[in-house]
Design a protein around this motif. Structure first.
Motif, PDB file in Angstrom:
ATOM      1  N   SER A 189       0.544  -1.581   0.128  1.00  2.43           N
ATOM      2  CA  SER A 189      -0.378  -0.387   0.086  1.00  2.43           C
ATOM      3  C   SER A 189       0.996   1.387   0.218  1.00  2.43           C
ATOM      4  N   THR A 190       2.118   1.290   0.865  1.00  2.00           N
ATOM      5  CA  THR A 190       3.199   2.152   0.958  1.00  2.00           C
ATOM      6  C   THR A 190       3.255   2.802  -0.236  1.00  2.00           C
ATOM      7  N   GLU A 191       3.959   1.719  -1.038  1.00  2.00           N
ATOM      8  CA  GLU A 191       4.054   1.878  -2.683  1.00  2.00           C
ATOM      9  C   GLU A 191       3.317   2.465  -4.237  1.00  2.00           C
ATOM     10  N   MET A 192       1.960   1.843  -4.074  1.00  2.45           N
ATOM     11  CA  MET A 192       0.570   2.316  -4.574  1.00  2.45           C
ATOM     12  C   MET A 192       0.561   3.251  -4.696  1.00  2.45           C
ATOM     13  N   LEU A 193       0.548   4.403  -2.561  1.00  2.00           N
ATOM     14  CA  LEU A 193      -0.283   5.507  -2.627  1.00  2.00           C
ATOM     15  C   LEU A 193       1.381   6.913  -3.409  1.00  2.00           C
ATOM     16  N   ARG A 194       2.128   6.266  -3.234  1.00  2.00           N
ATOM     17  CA  ARG A 194       3.043   6.727  -3.700  1.00  2.00           C
ATOM     18  C   ARG A 194       3.440   7.107  -5.287  1.00  2.00           C
ATOM     19  N   SER A 195       2.805   5.628  -5.715  1.00  2.00           N
ATOM     20  CA  SER A 195       3.257   5.585  -7.273  1.00  2.00           C
ATOM     21  C   SER A 195       2.622   7.351  -7.754  1.00  2.00           C
ATOM     22  N   PRO A 196       3.346   7.390  -9.088  1.00  2.00           N
ATOM     23  CA  PRO A 196       3.181   8.436 -10.286  1.00  2.00           C
ATOM     24  C   PRO A 196       1.616   8.515 -10.582  1.00  2.00           C
ATOM     25  N   LYS A 197       0.308   6.797 -10.654  1.00  2.00           N
ATOM     26  CA  LYS A 197      -0.701   6.662 -10.920  1.00  2.00           C
ATOM     27  C   LYS A 197      -1.571   7.981  -9.611  1.00  2.00           C
ATOM     28  N   MET A 198      -1.233   7.931  -8.942  1.00  2.00           N
ATOM     29  CA  MET A 198      -1.801   8.248  -7.595  1.00  2.00           C
ATOM     30  C   MET A 198      -1.618   9.371  -6.990  1.00  2.00           C
ATOM     31  N   VAL A 199      -0.351   9.928  -8.044  1.00  2.00           N
ATOM     32  CA  VAL A 199       0.062  11.578  -7.931  1.00  2.00           C
ATOM     33  C   VAL A 199      -0.766  12.303  -9.138  1.00  2.00           C
ATOM     34  N   ARG A 200      -0.725  11.398 -10.155  1.00  2.00           N
ATOM     35  CA  ARG A 200      -1.927  12.185 -10.985  1.00  2.00           C
ATOM     36  C   ARG A 200      -2.865  12.234 -10.072  1.00  2.00           C
ATOM     37  N   LEU A 201      -3.727  11.585 -10.130  1.00  2.00           N
ATOM     38  CA  LEU A 201      -5.099  11.501  -9.547  1.00  2.00           C
ATOM     39  C   LEU A 201      -5.731  11.868  -8.382  1.00  2.00           C
ATOM     40  N   VAL A 202      -4.370  12.972  -7.261  1.00  2.00           N
ATOM     41  CA  VAL A 202      -4.383  13.286  -6.396  1.00  2.00           C
ATOM     42  C   VAL A 202      -4.971  14.972  -7.128  1.00  2.00           C
ATOM     43  N   ASN A 203      -3.979  15.100  -7.674  1.00  2.00           N
ATOM     44  CA  ASN A 203      -3.731  16.041  -9.012  1.00  2.00           C
ATOM     45  C   ASN A 203      -4.746  16.200  -9.639  1.00  2.00           C
ATOM     46  N   GLU A 204      -6.060  15.724  -9.939  1.00  2.00           N
ATOM     47  CA  GLU A 204      -6.753  15.490 -11.097  1.00  2.00           C
ATOM     48  C   GLU A 204      -7.717  15.872 -10.025  1.00  2.00           C
ATOM     49  N   LEU A 205      -7.985  15.126  -9.068  1.00  2.00           N
ATOM     50  CA  LEU A 205      -8.730  15.335  -8.070  1.00  2.00           C
ATOM     51  C   LEU A 205      -9.278  16.888  -7.754  1.00  2.00           C
ATOM     52  N   LYS A 206      -7.684  17.567  -7.287  1.00  2.00           N
ATOM     53  CA  LYS A 206      -7.588  18.972  -6.461  1.00  2.00           C
ATOM     54  C   LYS A 206      -8.358  20.145  -7.817  1.00  2.00           C
ATOM     55  N   SER A 207      -7.838  19.617  -9.078  1.00  2.00           N
ATOM     56  CA  SER A 207      -8.005  20.840 -10.200  1.00  2.00           C
ATOM     57  C   SER A 207      -9.536  20.460 -10.943  1.00  2.00           C
ATOM     58  N   ARG A 208      -9.898  19.346 -10.725  1.00  2.00           N
ATOM     59  CA  ARG A 208     -11.041  19.096 -11.694  1.00  2.00           C
ATOM     60  C   ARG A 208     -12.492  20.944 -11.539  1.00  2.00           C
ATOM     61  N   TYR A 209     -12.560  20.231  -9.780  1.00  2.00           N
ATOM     62  CA  TYR A 209     -14.043  21.606  -9.801  1.00  2.00           C
ATOM     63  C   TYR A 209     -13.195  22.367  -8.688  1.00  2.00           C
ATOM     64  N   PRO A 210     -13.173  23.467  -8.506  1.00  2.00           N
ATOM     65  CA  PRO A 210     -12.828  24.565  -7.631  1.00  2.00           C
ATOM     66  C   PRO A 210     -13.900  24.523  -6.495  1.00  2.00           C
ATOM     67  N   SER A 211     -15.133  23.765  -6.835  1.00  2.00           N
ATOM     68  CA  SER A 211     -15.545  23.706  -5.023  1.00  2.00           C
ATOM     69  C   SER A 211     -14.897  22.682  -4.352  1.00  2.00           C
ATOM     70  N   ARG A 212     -14.584  21.739  -4.626  1.00  2.00           N
ATOM     71  CA  ARG A 212     -14.619  20.284  -3.485  1.00  2.00           C
ATOM     72  C   ARG A 212     -12.966  20.389  -3.421  1.00  2.00           C
ATOM     73  N   ILE A 213     -13.602  19.799  -2.154  1.00  2.00           N
ATOM     74  CA  ILE A 213     -13.001  19.575  -0.854  1.00  2.00           C
ATOM     75  C   ILE A 213     -12.731  17.522  -0.940  1.00  2.00           C
ATOM     76  N   ILE A 214     -11.321  17.562  -0.794  1.00  2.00           N
ATOM     77  CA  ILE A 214     -10.766  16.128  -0.698  1.00  2.00           C
ATOM     78  C   ILE A 214     -10.347  15.268   0.535  1.00  2.00           C
ATOM     79  N   ILE A 215     -10.821  14.502   0.806  1.00  2.00           N
ATOM     80  CA  ILE A 215     -10.380  14.344   2.599  1.00  2.00           C
ATOM     81  C   ILE A 215     -10.260  12.712   2.447  1.00  2.00           C
ATOM     82  N   PHE A 216      -9.589  12.385   2.452  1.00  2.00           N
ATOM     83  CA  PHE A 216      -8.376  11.666   2.869  1.00  2.00           C
ATOM     84  C   PHE A 216      -8.144  10.526   4.001  1.00  2.00           C
TER      85      PHE A 216
END
Length: 260
Positions: free
Chosen positions: A168-195
């Motif tokens: 799990s640690t390696e997957m959470l640090r993977s480029p795919k996960m990082v891209r997902l986080v960045n995409e989720l952050k930028s998709r809507y200005p009104s959205r808050i993402i809680i992990f």
């Protein structure tokens, strides 16, 4: 099709105009998202605030939401990881109720991501049947849109953890996960993402993932969290934006949130 997006925000103004009109209501249409019909008795049993009567407990979460949003808006932060020094402090419940509180804001939407692959509990809190989730996206390219769930609360969407991950640690640090986080952050200005994350002292997932979120909220438990544990957790997060601490299970009537 973009595998990430399956929400349509109707009549959503631009980021600038949304920021200037905090009273505007964000309206959501669920196109592919599965809508879960919650058991209100189960929500009450699990202390989910959407089923709670107005009172000090509900107001405590609203105060936590307001203070978090004030700091996050000032810093233009969109993502927060919620963790604790050790097991049993209630950080998953805090994550769920904070996400609900965020979604209660008329000009916000909230995405609650269960990233605790060792002990996922968001499904259990809402009474959602286990199924595919974040791990399936990371491992098998399963479309995220097919796994998102609206738990019967307007403007809130849940992404379950999915199957357990040995690495799990390696997957959470993977480029795919990082891209997902960045995409989720930028998709809507009104959205808050809680992990929702595992405890920082018992698993290295949170420490490894923390550089990819804007800030971390630390949940401690009166009578359970030891001073040494809190100091150790704080030292591990010294290079991280710590949004604050939640003093959970407090025995008095004070609101359990303090800035760090």
């Amino acid at each position: 099709m973009n595998p990430i997006e399956n929400l349509v925000e109707k009549n959503n103004p631009t980021a600038a105009s949304l920021a200037n009109q905090p009273g505007d209501k964000v309206s959501i249409a669920y196109t592919q998202t599965r809508v879960h019909s919650p058991d209100q008795n189960l929500l009450k049993q699990n202390r989910i605030i959407s089923a709670a009567l107005p009172g000090k407990w509900l107001e405590s979460y609203r105060m936590l939401r307001t203070r978090c949003l004030q700091q996050m808006d000032a810093m233009e932060w969109k993502t927060v990881a919620i963790t604790s020094p050790s097991d049993g402090t209630g950080n998953s419940l805090t994550a769920a109720n904070l996400a609900i509180s965020m979604a209660m804001e008329l000009d916000r939407t909230a995405l609650l991501v269960d990233a605790n692959f060792q002990n996922p509990s968001i499904n259990q809190l809402f009474g959602i049947q286990p199924g595919a989730g974040l791990s399936d996206y990371l491992l098998n390219d399963t479309e995220l849109s097919s796994m998102l769930i609206n738990p019967g609360i307007e403007r809130l969407v849940v992404l379950p953890a999915g199957k357990p991950l040995f690495n799990s640690t390696e997957m959470l640090r993977s480029p795919k996960m990082v891209r997902l986080v960045n995409e989720l952050k930028s998709r809507y200005p009104s959205r808050i993402i809680i992990f929702d994350m595992p405890p920082i002292l018992s698993h290295d997932d949170t420490l490894g993932f923390s550089p990819y979120v804007d800030c971390v909220l630390l949940v401690i438990d009166e009578g359970h969290t030891k001073t040494e544990q809190l100091k150790h957790a704080a030292s591990l997060l010294k290079d991280t934006n710590v949004l604050g601490t939640v003093f959970n299970k407090a025995t008095d009537n004070k609101i359990g949130y303090t800035g760090v």
